[in-house]
Each structure stands twice: as structure tokens, then as C-alpha cells.
Write a protein that holds these residues in place. Sequence first.
Motif, short mmCIF file in Angstrom:
data_model
loop_
_atom_site.label_atom_id
_atom_site.label_comp_id
_atom_site.label_asym_id
_atom_site.label_seq_id
_atom_site.Cartn_x
_atom_site.Cartn_y
_atom_site.Cartn_z
N ASP A 152 0.92 -1.17 -0.02
CA ASP A 152 0.21 0.07 -0.15
C ASP A 152 0.95 1.37 0.05
O ASP A 152 0.52 2.43 -0.64
N ASP A 153 2.16 1.31 0.40
CA ASP A 153 2.93 2.41 0.60
C ASP A 153 3.32 2.96 -0.78
O ASP A 153 3.46 3.76 -1.00
N ARG A 154 3.37 1.82 -1.50
CA ARG A 154 3.59 2.22 -2.92
C ARG A 154 2.53 2.89 -3.79
O ARG A 154 2.94 3.79 -4.74
N ALA A 155 1.62 2.88 -3.40
CA ALA A 155 0.58 3.77 -4.09
C ALA A 155 0.00 4.87 -3.04
O ALA A 155 -1.13 5.41 -3.29
N TRP A 156 0.97 5.24 -2.11
CA TRP A 156 0.57 6.32 -1.27
C TRP A 156 1.10 7.56 -1.73
O TRP A 156 2.45 7.84 -1.69
N PRO A 157 0.46 8.82 -2.16
CA PRO A 157 0.98 9.87 -2.87
C PRO A 157 2.11 10.53 -1.75
O PRO A 157 3.29 10.95 -2.43
N ALA A 158 1.84 10.42 -0.47
CA ALA A 158 2.69 11.21 0.52
C ALA A 158 4.01 10.42 0.37
O ALA A 158 4.88 11.15 0.69
N ALA A 159 4.12 9.25 0.53
CA ALA A 159 5.26 8.38 0.42
C ALA A 159 6.21 8.83 -0.90
O ALA A 159 7.58 8.92 -0.48
N TRP A 160 5.51 8.93 -1.90
CA TRP A 160 6.47 9.54 -3.00
C TRP A 160 7.15 10.80 -3.05
O TRP A 160 8.04 11.28 -3.33
N HIS A 161 6.06 11.71 -2.52
CA HIS A 161 6.44 13.08 -2.20
C HIS A 161 7.54 13.24 -1.28
O HIS A 161 8.55 14.11 -1.43
N VAL A 162 7.40 12.32 -0.13
CA VAL A 162 8.43 12.42 0.77
C VAL A 162 9.83 11.94 0.02
O VAL A 162 10.90 12.54 0.40
N GLN A 163 9.66 10.66 -0.64
CA GLN A 163 10.83 10.25 -1.09
C GLN A 163 11.62 11.40 -1.93
O GLN A 163 12.88 11.32 -2.18
N ALA A 164 11.12 11.96 -2.83
CA ALA A 164 11.41 13.26 -3.46
C ALA A 164 12.00 14.17 -2.78
O ALA A 164 13.09 14.96 -3.26
N SER A 165 11.40 14.54 -1.60
CA SER A 165 12.03 15.64 -0.77
C SER A 165 13.22 15.28 0.35
O SER A 165 13.69 16.34 0.73
N VAL A 166 13.27 14.11 0.47
CA VAL A 166 14.15 13.80 1.60
C VAL A 166 15.80 14.37 1.37
O VAL A 166 16.33 14.76 2.15
N PRO A 167 16.29 14.31 0.10
CA PRO A 167 17.63 14.75 -0.31
C PRO A 167 17.59 16.30 0.23
O PRO A 167 18.88 16.64 0.62
#
Length: 337
Positions: A152-167
Motif C-alpha cells: 500500500d505504501d507504493r500507492a500512497w502519494p505522500a510516500a512518493w512526495h517525501v521520497q522526492a523531498s528527503v535529499p
Amino acid sequence: MTTVPELVGPRDPVAAQTWREQRRADRRRDPQLPVAAALVTDGSERLTASLLREAGMDVVGLLAPEPLESLAWAADVGAPRAYGDLAALLSDDIEAVCIELAPPASDLIAQRAAEAGLHVLLVRAVTSDPEALRAVADVAEDADLAHVVAFDDRAWPAAWHVQASVPALGRLTQMTVVGAPSGPLGRAEILDLTVRWCGEVLAVCADPAGMPAPLLTSTAPVTLALLTASGATVLVHEQMGARLTDATFTLCGEEGRIVVEGRRVRRSDHEGVRTVWMPPPVSERPGLVEATYDLVRAVELDDPAMVRGATVHDLLTVTRLQDAARRSREAGGWVEL
């Protein structure tokens, strides 16, 4: 009007392989050909077939634990064919199999399906036989087959947003999770998120006496701790009945902080505080829908590299961390990987 499905028996597997090769050739001329798939199910989820179809998969057959169940459930979901056994499924004119069973059955069927030249979609992110899943990945990659796992985390928009923001946070120092879902599947989701956001995990602790901090809040004891290769510590509080999207995630780095609460993502750094609202989930089972999209896209384009979400490799990584947590709980202290 309910269609009575045909109970299909085993046939020449060479004929099925020839059909798959021809289907692959036909798809190069017409990429929009539907992906013919079979569902292997224990009947615990009755809406799976409709979700698969909505995501672009053509469910043409169904296998249940017993032949009569296969017939009844195939009629219920509108599948034209039912299988008396696994051999019948593997020798049918299909391209993919969606496996909804729990392990160890799911591990065995996934391996047999890949060996038969079928793309594989695992509905549950859990395994009891990592070696069988390694064989799935090896066989599938040698044969240019897709292997997809529904997280489910692979379909969670917040997870992708954070992944892109972490750097932009600089070197991560800590992540905390309050209200994470408990149980093997819930922990699998958190572990997958941890690897995506924080990178490789070097050590795991599930021993209350060995935790670097016993509490996250007065009512949230730490149940799982991880140390990542970046030096960041991950502290997790798990709660029965919790959902991934209801937990509170806080990621701290040397250049800022991100807090995720459901659809709301707040980021603070030297420029101030910003809030972003993520779109709502499109389904009650977003992970399955997204994984199906992934598999359909990979088959249509004849390119397993098009899979954006989780694969068997990701499930194996999570399984390794799950095993380390179990050993920590049983033997005490931290377990290094």
C-alpha cells in the motif's frame, strides 16, 4: 445473467508456451491487447477480480482450493474458466497470475508460475520461503517477466512526495513513527517505507530492553528500532488496528524536517514552514490497484523495467528485516545485517 464457467483441465504445456510467445509477438503490433490473467484465491477477498479488471487486467480464469469452489467463485466474479488444479492453470492461455493466497502456497505457486512463463503479481507482501521467491526473481528476469508485489505504501502519494523531498533535508538523523500498523503486513509496509526514505538498514532491534528510547510519547512505546547506513535512527510505535495513512511520521535531517499526518505533509527548513495536501486514495486497496497498473504497463510495453513499485526483491529485503526483528525479540539486543 450469470455465465456458467468452464472447468478446465490440464493440457499440453508446450501449447500454452507457444500461445504466450505468439501473444507477445501480437502485442508488439497491438500494445492494447488485454492482459489475460488468472486469479488464485482463497476467497477471503471477493472484490479482487473487479479491482484487477478496473486496473486493466482481463481475469479469464480462477483457481480456488477445491474444484467446486473454483467453479462457484469463477461464476461469482464473471471469469469464463475455472481450474481443477494448478497444472490446469499453468497450461491455460494466460499471460499472468495474481496470487491472493497466504504462504507457503503463494511461494510455491509464484515459483511454478514464473517457471511456466507467467508474469506474477503477489497480493500479500509476505513469504515463508525466501528461497522460492529468489527463484521467482531469477527465473522472471531471465525470461523478461514482470514480478510485482502489492504494498500500500507504493500507492500512497505522500510516500512518493517525501521520497522526492528527503535529499533536501541533508543528512538524515532520525525518523519516528507513531501509530504504525502492527502485525506482519503492517510491519512490512513500515519497513518498506524505511528503506525507501532512509536507505539501507544495518541493524534492527525489537527488544524492549535494548531500545535507544523506550517511548515516543507517554502512550506510545517503541516496538521497533532500526539503524540505517546513513547513521539515522528509526523509532517505531506499532498499534493494533492502525492504518498506514493514519500514522504520524517525522523525518529529521541536518537541513530541515518533514512531518506526515495522513494527507498532510509539512516541511520546515530555513525558508519557513510549508504544508502540502496529498490527493485521497483511489481505492480501499490502493496497493493492489497500483501493482496491477504496474504489471499491465510492463506487459503491454514488453518491458519489466517499467515496474515503478515493489518487486520480489523489495519483498525479500523486507523479509530479511522481519527475520532480524524476530531474532532480536527472541534473543535480545540488536541484530546486525
